[in-house]
Scaffold this motif. Structure first.
Motif, PDB file in Angstrom:
ATOM      1  N   TRP A 126       0.846  -1.207   0.000  1.00  0.00           N
ATOM      2  CA  TRP A 126       0.000   0.000   0.000  1.00  0.00           C
ATOM      3  C   TRP A 126       0.880   1.255   0.000  1.00  0.00           C
ATOM      4  N   LEU A 127       1.926   1.239   0.825  1.00  0.00           N
ATOM      5  CA  LEU A 127       2.796   2.425   0.906  1.00  0.00           C
ATOM      6  C   LEU A 127       3.445   2.721  -0.447  1.00  0.00           C
ATOM      7  N   SER A 128       3.760   1.655  -1.201  1.00  0.00           N
ATOM      8  CA  SER A 128       4.416   1.883  -2.496  1.00  0.00           C
ATOM      9  C   SER A 128       3.420   2.358  -3.557  1.00  0.00           C
ATOM     10  N   LEU A 129       2.146   2.117  -3.330  1.00  0.00           N
ATOM     11  CA  LEU A 129       1.132   2.490  -4.334  1.00  0.00           C
ATOM     12  C   LEU A 129       0.357   3.749  -3.971  1.00  0.00           C
ATOM     13  N   GLN A 130       0.408   4.155  -2.722  1.00  0.00           N
ATOM     14  CA  GLN A 130      -0.491   5.210  -2.233  1.00  0.00           C
ATOM     15  C   GLN A 130      -0.363   6.483  -3.056  1.00  0.00           C
ATOM     16  N   ASN A 131      -1.494   7.115  -3.266  1.00  0.00           N
ATOM     17  CA  ASN A 131      -1.522   8.434  -3.905  1.00  0.00           C
ATOM     18  C   ASN A 131      -2.709   9.148  -3.273  1.00  0.00           C
ATOM     19  N   LEU A 138      -9.529   4.432   0.442  1.00  0.00           N
ATOM     20  CA  LEU A 138     -10.490   3.378   0.797  1.00  0.00           C
ATOM     21  C   LEU A 138      -9.782   2.044   1.029  1.00  0.00           C
ATOM     22  N   VAL A 139      -8.732   1.788   0.254  1.00  0.00           N
ATOM     23  CA  VAL A 139      -8.002   0.536   0.460  1.00  0.00           C
ATOM     24  C   VAL A 139      -7.193   0.618   1.767  1.00  0.00           C
ATOM     25  N   TRP A 140      -6.706   1.797   2.093  1.00  0.00           N
ATOM     26  CA  TRP A 140      -6.077   2.002   3.419  1.00  0.00           C
ATOM     27  C   TRP A 140      -7.080   1.659   4.521  1.00  0.00           C
ATOM     28  N   LEU A 141      -8.329   2.126   4.360  1.00  0.00           N
ATOM     29  CA  LEU A 141      -9.359   1.839   5.372  1.00  0.00           C
ATOM     30  C   LEU A 141      -9.634   0.333   5.444  1.00  0.00           C
ATOM     31  N   ALA A 142      -9.654  -0.323   4.266  1.00  0.00           N
ATOM     32  CA  ALA A 142      -9.914  -1.771   4.264  1.00  0.00           C
ATOM     33  C   ALA A 142      -8.847  -2.495   5.072  1.00  0.00           C
ATOM     34  N   LEU A 143      -7.590  -2.136   4.853  1.00  0.00           N
ATOM     35  CA  LEU A 143      -6.516  -2.816   5.588  1.00  0.00           C
ATOM     36  C   LEU A 143      -6.594  -2.489   7.088  1.00  0.00           C
ATOM     37  N   LEU A 237      -7.897   3.390  19.602  1.00  0.00           N
ATOM     38  CA  LEU A 237      -7.345   2.885  18.341  1.00  0.00           C
ATOM     39  C   LEU A 237      -5.815   2.841  18.369  1.00  0.00           C
ATOM     40  N   ARG A 238      -5.254   2.655  19.577  1.00  0.00           N
ATOM     41  CA  ARG A 238      -3.785   2.581  19.687  1.00  0.00           C
ATOM     42  C   ARG A 238      -3.237   1.416  18.866  1.00  0.00           C
ATOM     43  N   PHE A 239      -4.005   0.346  18.801  1.00  0.00           N
ATOM     44  CA  PHE A 239      -3.588  -0.835  18.049  1.00  0.00           C
ATOM     45  C   PHE A 239      -3.360  -0.490  16.570  1.00  0.00           C
ATOM     46  N   GLU A 240      -4.356   0.146  15.973  1.00  0.00           N
ATOM     47  CA  GLU A 240      -4.257   0.500  14.558  1.00  0.00           C
ATOM     48  C   GLU A 240      -3.153   1.541  14.337  1.00  0.00           C
ATOM     49  N   MET A 241      -3.067   2.521  15.256  1.00  0.00           N
ATOM     50  CA  MET A 241      -2.042   3.571  15.099  1.00  0.00           C
ATOM     51  C   MET A 241      -0.642   2.983  15.218  1.00  0.00           C
ATOM     52  N   THR A 242      -0.494   1.990  16.095  1.00  0.00           N
ATOM     53  CA  THR A 242       0.822   1.377  16.270  1.00  0.00           C
ATOM     54  C   THR A 242       1.195   0.564  15.029  1.00  0.00           C
ATOM     55  N   PHE A 243       0.219  -0.128  14.453  1.00  0.00           N
ATOM     56  CA  PHE A 243       0.505  -0.897  13.235  1.00  0.00           C
ATOM     57  C   PHE A 243       1.024   0.023  12.131  1.00  0.00           C
ATOM     58  N   TRP A 244       0.397   1.174  11.961  1.00  0.00           N
ATOM     59  CA  TRP A 244       0.794   2.097  10.886  1.00  0.00           C
ATOM     60  C   TRP A 244       2.019   2.930  11.241  1.00  0.00           C
ATOM     61  N   GLY A 245       2.496   2.803  12.471  1.00  0.00           N
ATOM     62  CA  GLY A 245       3.687   3.559  12.867  1.00  0.00           C
ATOM     63  C   GLY A 245       3.384   4.995  13.286  1.00  0.00           C
ATOM     64  N   ASP A 246       2.110   5.305  13.547  1.00  0.00           N
ATOM     65  CA  ASP A 246       1.759   6.670  13.985  1.00  0.00           C
ATOM     66  C   ASP A 246       2.208   6.904  15.425  1.00  0.00           C
ATOM     67  N   VAL A 247       2.211   5.847  16.227  1.00  0.00           N
ATOM     68  CA  VAL A 247       2.723   5.922  17.603  1.00  0.00           C
ATOM     69  C   VAL A 247       3.540   4.659  17.857  1.00  0.00           C
ATOM     70  N   ALA A 248       4.494   4.771  18.800  1.00  0.00           N
ATOM     71  CA  ALA A 248       5.316   3.590  19.111  1.00  0.00           C
ATOM     72  C   ALA A 248       4.772   2.866  20.335  1.00  0.00           C
TER      73      ALA A 248
END
Ligand SMILES: C[S@@+](CC[C@H](N)C(=O)[O-])C[C@H]1O[C@@H](n2cnc3c(N)ncnc32)[C@H](O)[C@@H]1O
Length: 402
Positions: A126-131, A138-143, A237-248
């Protein structure tokens, strides 16, 4: 959570979509009028308004939650492009070399190794395709929305994740992702058959200071604010934020999220080192100052008998101050004669009763609204620190007008 679009992300919404539709219909809200939710969350009010062709505005201070509600409002996009983006992402994910070593322990403990590797490959793809396209978002939301389905960690009441508790039913991430994309495509089609375009706007911002950022004048407000019951929305939503690297980790949550929210948890008031005198001196609490001061004093006393830990005394003071600031903003944003419905509950930290709905009503009158009525919906009992107190609590609808 079975309704189209609403089901794209599970969140503590506070009310159901059909109820929002009923209220709008009772109020005869028509296309051309504007509805506001100052605590928009995952956007239930906004999605309902879109389905009825009614303009709406949402304010949400949690950055990840605001992003989720914005993504849900992208339903007017081409569903085939969503499918194509997801297919390309799946294809690319197969060529990725997953590296799961740098994920924080919450994430490592919450997934089986192979599952985390698959999720990491999907994320890298996703990161390599994101625009900036709707399909990318929407695909970000799906993941994001399948992370808990693919996790073996249990989820506590509300949305706190419990990596030490395992759950039985785990869905393979690829299967969950593909299912989610199909659901989204089908819901997009459903919504496009009902409405032409989204008339909703989400402001990622603070309900205590939003009025200047929206040009429209508001006809009606439907909202459910955080209750003063120590639930930490920042942590949800700490779980989701941690997965995406928004928080450690947990320690980052205050700076990244909590400080933008109204104070409704003792973690928040203790972290901000709030002072009783400062809170009581705030002109925002003048209309309820005597009773609030009394309750805060009792909470401070009871706190001593509980080892001085929880800062409920300042939590309640700051909660009332913040709600008062929101009501003042609403007065500025609303047309004269506007109608509001707040889904609200009272609270009793340490067993000390706080008449929240009465205080909100008094603060609303002081902000310039004309009248109110409270309809009780249900009794409820809350556990504080795993110990039930006996103070009866309730939840209901606070109707405010003027
Ligand atoms: C009960 S939830 C609302 C859920 C919403 N009805 C929905 O459909 O998902 C309360 C929301 O208020 C948000 N919030 C807290 N403080 C805020 C603030 N100062 N400004 C705007 N939103 C805030 C929280 O992040 C949370 O999402």
């Amino acid at each position: 959570m079975s309704l189209p679009i609403h089901r794209w992300f599970r969140y503590s919404a506070g009310f159901a979509a059909p109820w929002v539709e009923e209220v709008l219909s009772e109020w005869y809200i028509q296309p051309g009028q504007v509805v506001l939710d100052p605590f928009a969350g995952s956007g239930t009010v906004l999605v309902v308004c879109d389905s009825l062709g009614i303009s709406s505005v949402g304010v949400e201070a949690h950055p990840l939650v605001a992003r989720i509600s914005k993504a849900k409002l992208l339903w007017e996009c081409d569903r085939f492009r969503v499918g194509a983006f997801a297919a390309e992402m799946l294809r690319r994910s197969q060529g990725q070399k997953p590296d799961i070593s740098s994920y924080p322990s919450l994430i490592q403990r919450s997934f089986a190794t192979e599952v985390l590797k698959t999720l990491d490959s999907l994320k890298s793809a996703w990161l390599s395709l994101q625009n900036s396209s709707p399909e990318s978002e929407l695909v970000w939301l799906a993941l994001t929305s399948i992370l808990r389905l693919a996790s073996r960690a249990g989820t506590a009441q509300w949305q706190y994740i419990l990596p030490n508790k395992t759950k039985r039913k785990v869905i393979h991430p690829i299967e969950a992702f593909q299912r989610q994309i199909e659901t989204m495509k089908s819901d997009i089609r459903w919504m496009q058959a009902k409405a032409k375009r989204s008339l909703a706007q989400v402001v990622t911002g603070d309900a205590r200071a939003f009025a200047e950022s929206i040009p429209q004048k508001i006809d009606a407000v439907i909202t459910s604010p955080p209750y003063a019951n120590n639930y930490d929305y920042a942590d949800a939503l700490r779980f989701e934020m941690t997965f995406w690297g928004d928080v450690a980790g947990w320690g980052d949550i205050h700076e990244a999220v909590r400080r933008y929210l109204i104070v409704s948890s003792s973690q928040h008031s203790s972290r901000e080192r709030l002072k009783v005198d400062d809170l009581l001196e705030s002109d925002a609490v003048v209309p309820i100052r005597n009773e609030l001061s009394n309750v805060m004093g009792r909470l401070a006393q009871v706190r001593e008998t509980h080892g001085g830990k929880k800062h409920y005394h300042t939590m309640i003071g700051a909660y009332c101050r913040d709600i008062s600031l929101v009501l003042r903003q609403l007065r500025l944003a609303c047309k004269p004669g506007a109608r509001m419905c707040w889904v609200i509950g009272d609270s009793a930290p340490y067993g000390v009763y706080c008449p929240i709905e009465k205080w909100i009503a008094q603060l609303a009158l002081a902000a310039g609204f004309k009248c109110y009525r409270f309809d009780k919906l249900r009794d409820r009992n809350i556990k504080w620190k795993n110990r039930k107190h006996r103070v009866p609590l309730k939840e209901g609808l606070l109707w405010i007008e003027g």
